[in-house]
Design a protein around this motif. Structure first.
Motif, PDB file in Angstrom:
ATOM      1  N   GLN A 283     -13.512  36.433  28.914  1.00  0.00           N
ATOM      2  CA  GLN A 283     -14.020  36.012  27.600  1.00  0.00           C
ATOM      3  C   GLN A 283     -13.635  36.981  26.489  1.00  0.00           C
ATOM      4  OE1 GLN A 283     -15.529  33.033  27.215  1.00  0.00           O
ATOM      5  NE2 GLN A 283     -15.115  32.753  29.417  1.00  0.00           N
ATOM      6  N   SER A 284     -12.995  38.081  26.844  1.00  0.00           N
ATOM      7  CA  SER A 284     -12.660  39.115  25.873  1.00  0.00           C
ATOM      8  C   SER A 284     -11.356  38.789  25.152  1.00  0.00           C
ATOM      9  CB  SER A 284     -12.518  40.461  26.586  1.00  0.00           C
ATOM     10  OG  SER A 284     -11.284  40.509  27.318  1.00  0.00           O
ATOM     11  N   ASP A 285     -10.879  39.753  24.362  1.00  0.00           N
ATOM     12  CA  ASP A 285      -9.610  39.603  23.645  1.00  0.00           C
ATOM     13  C   ASP A 285      -8.407  40.043  24.476  1.00  0.00           C
ATOM     14  OD1 ASP A 285     -10.891  38.638  21.375  1.00  0.00           O
ATOM     15  OD2 ASP A 285     -11.166  40.644  20.535  1.00  0.00           O
ATOM     16  N   PHE A 286      -8.607  40.230  25.774  1.00  0.00           N
ATOM     17  CA  PHE A 286      -7.516  40.707  26.634  1.00  0.00           C
ATOM     18  C   PHE A 286      -6.286  39.810  26.545  1.00  0.00           C
ATOM     19  CE2 PHE A 286      -5.295  40.105  30.702  1.00  0.00           C
ATOM     20  CZ  PHE A 286      -4.751  41.366  30.875  1.00  0.00           C
ATOM     21  N   ARG A 287      -6.445  38.542  26.842  1.00  0.00           N
ATOM     22  CA  ARG A 287      -5.286  37.659  26.910  1.00  0.00           C
ATOM     23  C   ARG A 287      -4.691  37.410  25.511  1.00  0.00           C
ATOM     24  NH1 ARG A 287      -1.685  36.084  31.049  1.00  0.00           N
ATOM     25  NH2 ARG A 287      -0.570  34.270  30.244  1.00  0.00           N
ATOM     26  N   ALA A 288      -5.536  37.351  24.490  1.00  0.00           N
ATOM     27  CA  ALA A 288      -5.028  37.157  23.132  1.00  0.00           C
ATOM     28  C   ALA A 288      -4.128  38.326  22.729  1.00  0.00           C
ATOM     29  CB  ALA A 288      -6.191  37.016  22.148  1.00  0.00           C
ATOM     30  N   ARG A 289      -4.545  39.539  23.054  1.00  0.00           N
ATOM     31  CA  ARG A 289      -3.729  40.702  22.720  1.00  0.00           C
ATOM     32  C   ARG A 289      -2.489  40.776  23.616  1.00  0.00           C
ATOM     33  NH1 ARG A 289      -6.489  45.102  19.783  1.00  0.00           N
ATOM     34  NH2 ARG A 289      -5.083  46.546  20.812  1.00  0.00           N
ATOM     35  N   TYR A 290      -2.616  40.310  24.849  1.00  0.00           N
ATOM     36  CA  TYR A 290      -1.457  40.243  25.736  1.00  0.00           C
ATOM     37  C   TYR A 290      -0.378  39.345  25.134  1.00  0.00           C
ATOM     38  CZ  TYR A 290       1.298  38.895  29.872  1.00  0.00           C
ATOM     39  OH  TYR A 290       2.311  38.633  30.754  1.00  0.00           O
ATOM     40  N   LEU A 291      -0.794  38.239  24.541  1.00  0.00           N
ATOM     41  CA  LEU A 291       0.142  37.258  23.974  1.00  0.00           C
ATOM     42  C   LEU A 291       0.622  37.630  22.574  1.00  0.00           C
ATOM     43  CD1 LEU A 291      -1.712  33.978  25.041  1.00  0.00           C
ATOM     44  CD2 LEU A 291       0.388  34.899  26.057  1.00  0.00           C
ATOM     45  N   ALA A 292      -0.013  38.603  21.936  1.00  0.00           N
ATOM     46  CA  ALA A 292       0.288  38.936  20.537  1.00  0.00           C
ATOM     47  C   ALA A 292       1.555  39.777  20.448  1.00  0.00           C
ATOM     48  CB  ALA A 292      -0.895  39.660  19.907  1.00  0.00           C
ATOM     49  N   LYS A 293       2.677  39.155  20.783  1.00  0.00           N
ATOM     50  CA  LYS A 293       3.966  39.858  20.778  1.00  0.00           C
ATOM     51  C   LYS A 293       4.959  39.207  19.810  1.00  0.00           C
ATOM     52  CE  LYS A 293       2.571  42.821  23.791  1.00  0.00           C
ATOM     53  NZ  LYS A 293       2.201  44.169  23.320  1.00  0.00           N
ATOM     54  N   GLY A 294       4.418  38.605  18.747  1.00  0.00           N
ATOM     55  CA  GLY A 294       5.286  38.051  17.699  1.00  0.00           C
ATOM     56  C   GLY A 294       6.271  37.022  18.238  1.00  0.00           C
ATOM     57  N   ARG A 295       7.556  37.242  17.988  1.00  0.00           N
ATOM     58  CA  ARG A 295       8.590  36.295  18.415  1.00  0.00           C
ATOM     59  C   ARG A 295       8.676  36.170  19.936  1.00  0.00           C
ATOM     60  NH1 ARG A 295      13.792  38.722  15.955  1.00  0.00           N
ATOM     61  NH2 ARG A 295      12.638  40.627  16.469  1.00  0.00           N
ATOM     62  N   PHE A 296       8.076  37.103  20.650  1.00  0.00           N
ATOM     63  CA  PHE A 296       8.148  37.073  22.118  1.00  0.00           C
ATOM     64  C   PHE A 296       6.853  36.585  22.765  1.00  0.00           C
ATOM     65  CE2 PHE A 296      11.884  39.405  21.146  1.00  0.00           C
ATOM     66  CZ  PHE A 296      12.751  39.166  22.211  1.00  0.00           C
ATOM     67  N   LYS A 297       6.017  35.900  21.968  1.00  0.00           N
ATOM     68  CA  LYS A 297       4.785  35.338  22.523  1.00  0.00           C
ATOM     69  C   LYS A 297       5.098  34.354  23.647  1.00  0.00           C
ATOM     70  CE  LYS A 297       0.686  32.605  21.390  1.00  0.00           C
ATOM     71  NZ  LYS A 297      -0.121  31.959  20.318  1.00  0.00           N
ATOM     72  N   GLU A 298       6.067  33.477  23.438  1.00  0.00           N
ATOM     73  CA  GLU A 298       6.411  32.494  24.465  1.00  0.00           C
ATOM     74  C   GLU A 298       6.987  33.170  25.700  1.00  0.00           C
ATOM     75  OE1 GLU A 298       5.647  29.291  24.413  1.00  0.00           O
ATOM     76  OE2 GLU A 298       4.632  29.752  22.519  1.00  0.00           O
ATOM     77  N   TYR A 299       7.701  34.259  25.492  1.00  0.00           N
ATOM     78  CA  TYR A 299       8.305  34.997  26.614  1.00  0.00           C
ATOM     79  C   TYR A 299       7.221  35.494  27.568  1.00  0.00           C
ATOM     80  CZ  TYR A 299      11.148  38.552  29.011  1.00  0.00           C
ATOM     81  OH  TYR A 299      11.795  39.303  29.951  1.00  0.00           O
ATOM     82  N   VAL A 300       6.151  36.086  27.012  1.00  0.00           N
ATOM     83  CA  VAL A 300       5.103  36.629  27.880  1.00  0.00           C
ATOM     84  C   VAL A 300       4.099  35.566  28.311  1.00  0.00           C
ATOM     85  CG1 VAL A 300       5.322  38.948  26.931  1.00  0.00           C
ATOM     86  CG2 VAL A 300       3.654  37.374  25.924  1.00  0.00           C
ATOM     87  N   SER A 301       4.028  34.443  27.607  1.00  0.00           N
ATOM     88  CA  SER A 301       3.002  33.442  27.897  1.00  0.00           C
ATOM     89  C   SER A 301       3.142  32.831  29.287  1.00  0.00           C
ATOM     90  CB  SER A 301       3.021  32.329  26.840  1.00  0.00           C
ATOM     91  OG  SER A 301       4.207  31.554  26.934  1.00  0.00           O
ATOM     92  N   VAL A 302       4.349  32.791  29.820  1.00  0.00           N
ATOM     93  CA  VAL A 302       4.564  32.195  31.150  1.00  0.00           C
ATOM     94  C   VAL A 302       4.370  33.206  32.264  1.00  0.00           C
ATOM     95  CG1 VAL A 302       6.138  30.459  30.230  1.00  0.00           C
ATOM     96  CG2 VAL A 302       7.070  32.628  31.060  1.00  0.00           C
ATOM     97  N   ILE A 303       4.171  34.472  31.904  1.00  0.00           N
ATOM     98  CA  ILE A 303       3.984  35.532  32.904  1.00  0.00           C
ATOM     99  C   ILE A 303       2.494  35.666  33.200  1.00  0.00           C
ATOM    100  CG2 ILE A 303       4.247  37.984  33.382  1.00  0.00           C
ATOM    101  CD1 ILE A 303       6.698  37.975  31.549  1.00  0.00           C
TER     102      ILE A 303
END
Length: 328
Positions: A283-303
Motif C-alpha cells: 500500500q506504500s509508495d514503493f511501486r510508484a517510485r519504482y516506476l518513476a523512471k521518466g522515459r523508462f517507466k515502460e522499461y521497468v514496468s514489465v520487470i
C-alpha cells in the motif's frame, strides 16, 4: 560417506554452510544442495567466527565436517576477511586449517542470497505489483538489514553466475523534497551519505528522526522495531510517514538496479526487515517510485519485484554455491 574411527564407531563425512550477518550467524549441514540441522547464533556471543562454527560442529559429534561455504556481509576478494558491521576478522586459509577442512569458500552474503533465487518456489517469495519474470533473465537482489546488501545473478551456458559487489554503499540519490530534507539532516552527521544509511534498520530509525525534525516533533522511538510497530498499528503519524518514505526510497533503489542490469528476471528484496510488513509495502509508495523512471517507466514496468519470504535463503544460496563449486 562413512569412515571408521579408531574406536570402531562410524562417523559421517559432512559439509556445512553459513550465513553471516552483522547480528546473527546461521549454520546448517548441506547434502546435494539441500540444508538441514539449521542453528542460529548471535555474533556478539562469540569472540571469533571459528569459535561459533566449532560450537556448531560440537553439536554433531558423529559428523566430521570436511568442506564448507560461508556467505558473509563484507567484501571477500582477498584472504583477509573483515566484516563491515561487526568486529570479526579472519584469514580464510587460517580458518580452513582451524576447522580441519579440506575445502572452504567464503563468499559475499549477497552472492549467497543471489544463488538462492533460481531455487525459490512460489511459496518462498511474494510479488509486489505486476510484471513477469524471464526465467533466464538477469536478476538483482538487495536487502535492508543490519546493513544493505546487493547482489546480481546472470544466466550462462554453464549455469547461474553471481556478480559480487558492494552496491549498498553507493551514494544516496534523493528524489523528492522529503528525501532531500533527509539527506540534509544526515549530512550533518556523516561526511558521505550512502544508500545504506537509509535502507537498513538504523536507516529506518534515521529517516524517522529526520522526519520528526522536519515536523518539529520530539522523537520517542529509540529502536527501528519501535518505528515499524508504531507505523503498522497507526499509533504514530511520524512513524507511518517514516516507514512509507523507507518503502519509497526502496522503490527508487530497486528501479535503479533494474535499469543498471536490465533485470528481466526480476528484482528481489531480501533481509529480515521488509518481510515483516509486506501488506504495508503493497500500500506504500514503493511501486510508484519504482516506476518513476521518466522515459523508462515502460522499461521497468514489465520487470517484477518480489519480497523473499523464505527465512533461510542465505543458507540455500550458500548450499547452491557449494554444490556447484565443490568437487571433492
Amino acid at each position: 560417506m562413512f569412515i571408521v574411527c579408531e574406536s570402531g564407531a562410524s562417523a559421517v563425512m559432512g559439509r556445512f554452510v553459513a550465513d553471516v550477518g552483522g547480528t546473527n550467524i546461521r549454520l546448517a549441514q548441506e547434502t546435494n544442495g539441500r540444508i538441514s540441522h539449521i542453528k542460529k547464533y548471535l555474533c556478539k556471543d562469540y569472540a571469533t567466527i571459528q569459535e561459533v562454527i566449532l560450537a556448531y560442529f560440537a553439536e554433531f559429534p558423529d559428523v566430521t565436517f570436511k568442506a564448507g561455504c560461508i556467505g558473509i556481509a563484507c567484501p571477500t576478494n582477498t584472504d583477509t576477511i573483515k566484516m563491515t558491521n561487526h568486529h570479526w576478522a579472519f584469514s580464510v586459509k587460517a580458518l580452513t586449517q582451524g576447522l580441519s577442512l579440506d575445502w572452504l569458500q567464503v563468499i559475499n552474503d549477497y552472492t549467497a542470497v543471489s544463488m538462492s533465487l533460481p531455487v525459490l518456489g512460489e511459496d518462498q517469495k511474494h510479488q509486489i505489483g505486476s510484471g513477469t519474470a524471464d526465467p533466464t533473465g538477469h536478476i538483482a537482489v538487495f536487502g535492508p538489514g543490519t546493513g544493505l546488501g546487493v547482489g546480481h545473478l546472470i544466466h550462462t551456458p554453464v549455469g547461474w553466475q553471481s556478480i559480487p559487489g558492494e552496491g549498498g554503499h553507493v551514494d544516496f540519490a534523493p528524489v523528492d523534497a522529503i528525501d532531500m530534507a533527509i539527506l540534509t539532516f544526515l549530512q550533518k552527521r556523516y561526511e558521505r551519505v550512502s544508500a545504506e544509511q537509509l535502507l537498513s534498520g538504523n536507516g529506518l530509525l534515521q529517516i524517522y528522526q529526520a522526519i520528526a525534525d522536519m515536523n518539529g516533533v520530539a522523537v520517542s522511538c529509540e529502536e527501528p522495531a519501535q518505528v515499524t510497530e508504531n507505523a503498522l498499528s497507526g499509533a504514530c503519524e511520524i512513524c507511518v510517514k517514516a516507514l512509507n518514505q523507507f518503502c519509497a526510497i526502496m522503490g527508487s533503489f530497486a528501479g535503479n538496479l533494474a535499469l543498471n542490469m536490465g533485470t528481466s528476471g526480476g528484482i528481489y528484496i531480501a533481509g529480515g526487515i521488509v518481510s515483516r510488513f509486506i501488506p504495508f509495502l503493497e500500500q506504500s509508495d514503493f511501486r510508484a517510485r519504482y516506476l518513476a523512471k521518466g522515459r523508462f517507466k515502460e522499461y521497468v514496468s514489465v520487470i517484477p519485484t518480489y519480497v523473499i519470504t523464505e527465512p533461510d535463503h542465505g543458507l540455500l544460496g550458500a548450499a547452491a554455491y557449494l554444490e556447484q563449486h565443490y568437487k571433492g
